[in-house]
Motif scaffolding. Structure first.
Motif, mmCIF file in Angstrom:
data_model
loop_
_atom_site.group_PDB
_atom_site.id
_atom_site.type_symbol
_atom_site.label_atom_id
_atom_site.label_comp_id
_atom_site.label_asym_id
_atom_site.label_seq_id
_atom_site.Cartn_x
_atom_site.Cartn_y
_atom_site.Cartn_z
ATOM 1 N N ARG A 241 0.841 -1.208 0.000
ATOM 2 C CA ARG A 241 0.000 0.000 0.000
ATOM 3 C C ARG A 241 0.875 1.257 0.000
ATOM 4 N NH1 ARG A 241 -5.273 0.822 0.876
ATOM 5 N NH2 ARG A 241 -5.576 -1.308 1.681
ATOM 6 N N GLU A 242 1.940 1.201 0.757
ATOM 7 C CA GLU A 242 2.856 2.342 0.792
ATOM 8 C C GLU A 242 3.504 2.530 -0.578
ATOM 9 O OE1 GLU A 242 4.561 5.685 2.038
ATOM 10 O OE2 GLU A 242 3.094 4.496 3.180
ATOM 11 N N ALA A 243 3.857 1.415 -1.236
ATOM 12 C CA ALA A 243 4.433 1.497 -2.578
ATOM 13 C C ALA A 243 3.433 2.076 -3.573
ATOM 14 C CB ALA A 243 4.880 0.109 -3.028
ATOM 15 N N ALA A 244 2.148 1.743 -3.392
ATOM 16 C CA ALA A 244 1.113 2.279 -4.276
ATOM 17 C C ALA A 244 0.994 3.788 -4.102
ATOM 18 C CB ALA A 244 -0.215 1.587 -4.003
ATOM 19 N N LYS A 245 1.042 4.266 -2.862
ATOM 20 C CA LYS A 245 0.974 5.708 -2.591
ATOM 21 C C LYS A 245 2.139 6.434 -3.249
ATOM 22 C CE LYS A 245 -1.364 5.277 1.910
ATOM 23 N NZ LYS A 245 -1.202 5.474 3.363
#
Length: 502
Positions: free
Chosen positions: A447-451
């Motif tokens: 999720r952090e990578a998506a952000k």
């Protein structure tokens, strides 16, 4: 529009049996030996020599007959199981005895059938058709003539190594009606006999040969049967399945054209059966001679071989050693593992060792469809590339099952890279993942990578907001690139969720 004609096809398939020695003597039954080096007084037919039946050849022939659903020597007026051998007399340079030991009126097997798939799209459907088997009998093969085909008048050479090798002749009913059906029948025969260990069926080595009996039925309302039948032609020299299909199609077309020229005489019963050779280079048949009838061969019982009575106990033994037949295997794979008819057909065609490999993987991961998909994606092309059979493949089934479980959510490229490392470096799946750079990632990390990917791609975000759905894939791709091995479906979901917040 009514069809112009119906093709009627019967096939005579000749299969050499997997024995170490010939049918009636101890000479080697092996392809590729120096010419005339595997001969003896028996197979050369020298005076005073006597044949002795090869028991293994008979058992292999019986195994094939039972697999073809044949009745075993059930002849009116004879005790059950009684069969004998006969002399078929004719002169040919590669037949030194001037007769062939074969079977005539009391063959050891008869009245069987083989089921084939005649669906238009065999990848999606299965349409069964039974092809009748008139007889399957055991006989000895002739030798081989090697002709000078340059047209310069060179010598013809005779190699007698093949003389006397055990041959099973399988004669079908004229139940096939297209070149495609004939090829499907041959493919099923080859698969069946290979799987049960009767023959290697290598057409290029002559251990499987085929003659096609062809004529056509032309609809005619004024005929007693509603059609006119053309004379029968037996096509020889068919050395590939493709050649069989081409020859049948050509001959059917030729028959129709000949019938149009002479409808009174070019008919079954008014012209003798002829033999034609197939010229594959030119794509034409060449009529060679009129076909002999049984009387021309002057059959009589072979005086040097005693008759055989096939016992019920022998039939039971042979059935027990035959194992699962391809037709039963295909049905079981569909029922037991939920495979499609096409997947079951492809898997079965690969042979019993490949089926065993699949079943080990499917049992370990509890998913037959995934197991067959991963084998299709990875194992089959890799075997082709490495020129290996499944038995020599260094990655055994349990290790491949572990591989499939570990990379269940990986994309196809990551799977290929990990498999390559495992094969090239002998690494286990965990080590191979580490070398390739695949990590086990949780949703928080992804999720952090998506952000971060969304923040780094403002243009893609703007295009996505304008309704360009494809723009989202560049963001997904950025996340996948920096997080090798991440589940594609999970990444897409997380990107969707984060884009909804922008």
């Amino acid at each position: 529009m009514a069809e112009q004609y119906k093709i009627v096809i019967g096939l005579e398939v000749h299969v050499q049996l997997l024995t170490k020695t010939k049918l009636f003597c101890g000479c080697l039954n092996k392809f590729g030996l120096p010419p005339n080096s595997a001969t003896c007084p028996v197979c050369l037919g020298l005076p005073g020599s006597l044949p002795v039946m090869n028991e293994l050849a008979f058992r292999l022939a019986l195994r094939a007959a039972l697999a073809l659903n044949c009745q075993i020597a059930s002849h009116l007026g004879q005790q059950p199981g009684f069969t004998k051998w006969d002399r078929k007399n004719y002169y040919y340079p590669d037949l030194p005895k001037n007769y062939q030991i074969s079977q005539y009126d009391l063959p050891f097997s008869h009245d069987g059938w083989l089921e084939i798939n005649i669906a238009k799209d065999t990848k999606k459907d299965y349409a069964a058709k039974r092809i009748g088997i008139i007889r399957a009998h055991l006989e000895e093969d002739a030798g081989k003539n090697l002709h000078d085909e340059s047209g310069k008048g060179g010598d013809s050479l005779v190699d007698l190594n093949r003389t006397g090798t055990p041959l099973l002749e399988i004669v079908s009913q004229p139940d096939m009606n297209s070149p495609e059906e004939a090829v499907a029948y041959l493919e099923e025969i080859r698969l069946l006999l290979r799987e049960i260990g009767v023959s290697d069926c290598e057409m290029q080595e002559g251990s499987l040969r085929c003659d096609a009996n062809v004529n056509i039925h032309i609809p005619k309302s004024d005929e007693p049967k509603g059609y006119a039948a053309t004379p029968l032609v037996e096509i020889k020299n068919l050395n590939s399945f493709r050649g069989v299909g081409r020859a049948i199609a050509y001959e059917a077309k030729r028959h129709y054209e000949e019938f149009q020229k002479n409808q009174d005489q070019f008919r079954f019963g008014k012209m003798l059966k002829t033999t034609a050779g197939w010229d594959d280079a030119r794509g034409v048949t060449v009529v060679q001679r009129h076909k002999e009838d049984a009387a021309d061969y002057r059959y009589f019982p072979e005086p040097d071989l005693v008759p055989v009575v096939v016992s019920a106990s022998l039939i039971k033994q042979v059935k027990a050693e035959t194992g699962e037949l391809p037709s039963a295997q295909r049905a079981r794979l569909q029922t037991q593992y939920g495979l499609s008819p096409y997947d079951a057909q492809v898997l079965t065609a690969k042979g019993r060792p490949t089926v065993a490999y699949f079943e080990t993987v499917a049992a370990a991961i509890h998913d037959g469809k995934t197991a067959v998909n991963r084998m299709s994606d990875l194992i089959y092309p890799t075997l082709t590339e490495r020129k290996e059979e499944i038995e020599q493949f260094p990655l055994k089934a349990p290790a491949f099952a572990e591989f499939v479980k570990e990379l269940a959510s990986a994309n196809s490229q990551d799977r290929r890279e990990v498999l390559k490392v495992m094969l090239d470096q002998g690494a286990d799946v965990q080590k191979a993942k580490e070398i390739v750079g695949i990590k086990t990632l949780d949703e928080t990390t992804l999720r952090e990578a998506a952000k971060q990917a969304i923040a780094a791609n403002p243009k893609a975000v703007a295009d996505f907001k304008k309704g360009k759905e494809q723009a989202k894939m560049s963001i997904v791709g950025a996340v996948m690139k920096t997080n090798k091995g991440a589940p594609n479906d999970v990444v897409r979901r997380l990107v969707d969720e984060e884009l909804a917040k922008v």
